[in-house]
Enzyme design. Structure first.
Site, PDB file in Angstrom:
ATOM      1  N   ASN A   9       0.870  -1.177   0.000  1.00 58.54           N
ATOM      2  CA  ASN A   9       0.000   0.000   0.000  1.00 58.54           C
ATOM      3  C   ASN A   9       0.907   1.228   0.000  1.00 58.54           C
ATOM      4  O   ASN A   9       1.458   1.598   1.030  1.00 58.54           O
ATOM      5  CB  ASN A   9      -0.893  -0.030   1.250  1.00 58.54           C
ATOM      6  CG  ASN A   9      -1.775   1.202   1.352  1.00 58.54           C
ATOM      7  OD1 ASN A   9      -1.851   2.005   0.426  1.00 58.54           O
ATOM      8  ND2 ASN A   9      -2.455   1.347   2.492  1.00 58.54           N
ATOM      9  N   HIS A  95      -9.834   1.720   3.802  1.00 57.49           N
ATOM     10  CA  HIS A  95      -8.656   1.795   4.678  1.00 57.49           C
ATOM     11  C   HIS A  95      -8.962   2.730   5.851  1.00 57.49           C
ATOM     12  O   HIS A  95      -9.679   3.723   5.690  1.00 57.49           O
ATOM     13  CB  HIS A  95      -7.447   2.306   3.886  1.00 57.49           C
ATOM     14  CG  HIS A  95      -6.164   2.162   4.636  1.00 57.49           C
ATOM     15  ND1 HIS A  95      -5.779   3.070   5.607  1.00 57.49           N
ATOM     16  CD2 HIS A  95      -5.197   1.216   4.597  1.00 57.49           C
ATOM     17  CE1 HIS A  95      -4.617   2.673   6.119  1.00 57.49           C
ATOM     18  NE2 HIS A  95      -4.245   1.550   5.524  1.00 57.49           N
ATOM     19  N   GLU A 146      -6.566  -4.825   9.946  1.00 55.18           N
ATOM     20  CA  GLU A 146      -5.517  -3.887  10.346  1.00 55.18           C
ATOM     21  C   GLU A 146      -5.885  -3.195  11.652  1.00 55.18           C
ATOM     22  O   GLU A 146      -6.669  -2.223  11.646  1.00 55.18           O
ATOM     23  CB  GLU A 146      -5.320  -2.828   9.256  1.00 55.18           C
ATOM     24  CG  GLU A 146      -4.862  -3.413   7.932  1.00 55.18           C
ATOM     25  CD  GLU A 146      -4.136  -2.383   7.085  1.00 55.18           C
ATOM     26  OE1 GLU A 146      -2.982  -2.627   6.748  1.00 55.18           O
ATOM     27  OE2 GLU A 146      -4.717  -1.332   6.780  1.00 55.18           O
ATOM     28  N   GLY A 152       1.445   1.969  10.813  1.00 50.35           N
ATOM     29  CA  GLY A 152       2.441   3.034  10.721  1.00 50.35           C
ATOM     30  C   GLY A 152       3.162   3.348  12.016  1.00 50.35           C
ATOM     31  O   GLY A 152       3.808   4.383  12.132  1.00 50.35           O
TER      32      GLY A 152
HETATM   33  P1  PGA Z   1       2.213   0.081   7.741  1.00 46.00           P
HETATM   34  O1  PGA Z   1       0.836   0.388   6.986  1.00 46.00           O
HETATM   35  O2  PGA Z   1       2.762  -1.214   7.190  1.00 46.00           O
HETATM   36  O3  PGA Z   1       3.087   1.244   7.480  1.00 46.00           O
HETATM   37  O4  PGA Z   1       1.882  -0.087   9.207  1.00 46.00           O
HETATM   38  C1  PGA Z   1      -0.082  -0.624   6.730  1.00 46.00           C
HETATM   39  C2  PGA Z   1      -1.311  -0.066   6.066  1.00 46.00           C
HETATM   40  O5  PGA Z   1      -1.719   1.047   6.409  1.00 46.00           O
HETATM   41  O6  PGA Z   1      -1.919  -0.693   5.176  1.00 46.00           O
END
Ligand code: PGA
Length: 220
Positions: A9, A95, A146, A152
């Site tokens: 992503n 998302h 998620e 993040g």
């Molecule tokens: P990340 O993001 O791997 O940076 O935690 C995942 C996402 O938001 O799909």
């Protein structure tokens, strides 16, 4: 054996030049042939990505990160399913960044799912709780689980907790489920090694081709 889906992503990152460099870097590595690889890219890159992947015969499916809840017509600024279909086979819907920054509701997400299905796009929807799974039309798509606090932050969810949640999703809905949130080359196997987990959705560690390839290699 289950077929893993490993999706990148890219969010609001990458210019055309940067994306081309990513693809050139990616092409230099051998990647496992039995993994389905998807890149969810900004709309501005879909054309270039799909052309590059076709010409160079790369094992990557292209996906959009959003879709209009409407069809074609007078919806200024929206990109509809028909337009996405020209360049991409996948679309990422719902998302948590879209839910929080753009107030996307489950109702809106269901409309987007409907539009994507009408055009035959493969769908990955993002959820962070079970209520969302119950409200959303989840047949014939992939769910990306998620947990918000793992996105993040560099703090992935404990794989045991993720497994519990994924098992609960599977009781509600008979679909493939991938885990997302701070996945990297070191921790990916903790998730892909779980029986009920069909892959991962990767944000920040997908922006560098080598880091993403590490994830692909260590996922099996
Ligand atoms: P990340 O993001 O791997 O940076 O935690 C995942 C996402 O938001 O799909």
């Amino acid at each position: 054996m289950k077929k893993l889906v490993i999706a990148a992503n890219w969010k609001s990152n990458m210019t055309r030049l940067e994306a081309k460099k990513w693809l050139e870097d990616f092409s230099m590595y051998e990647v496992p042939s039995d993994i389905k690889i998807v890149i969810f890219a900004p709309f501005t890159l879909l054309d270039m990505l799909s052309a590059y992947i076709k010409i160079n015969d790369l094992p990557i499916f292209v996906g959009a990160q959003n879709i209009s809840p409407f069809g074609k017509g007078a919806y200024t600024g929206e990109i509809c399913a028909q337009q996405i279909r020209e360049f991409a086979t996948y679309v990422l819907i719902g998302h948590s960044e879209r839910r929080s920054n753009f107030n996307e509701s489950n109702e809106m997400i269901n409309k987007k799912i409907e539009k994507a299905k009408e055009e035959g796009l493969q769908i990955m929807i993002c959820v962070s709780d079970l209520d969302q799974v119950k409200i959303l039309a989840t047949n014939d798509l992939v769910i990306a689980y998620e947990p918000i606090e793992a996105i993040g932050t560099g703090k992935p969810q404990d794989p045991k907790e993720a497994e519990l949640f994924v098992n609960q999703i599977k009781e509600t809905s008979n679909v493939d489920v991938v885990y997302g949130g701070s996945v990297n080359g070191e921790n990916v196997i903790n998730y892909t090694g779980l029986d009920n987990v069909n892959g991962v959705l990767v944000g920040s560690k997908s922006l560098d081709a080598k880091s993403f390839v590490d994830i692909l290699k260590n996922a099996i």
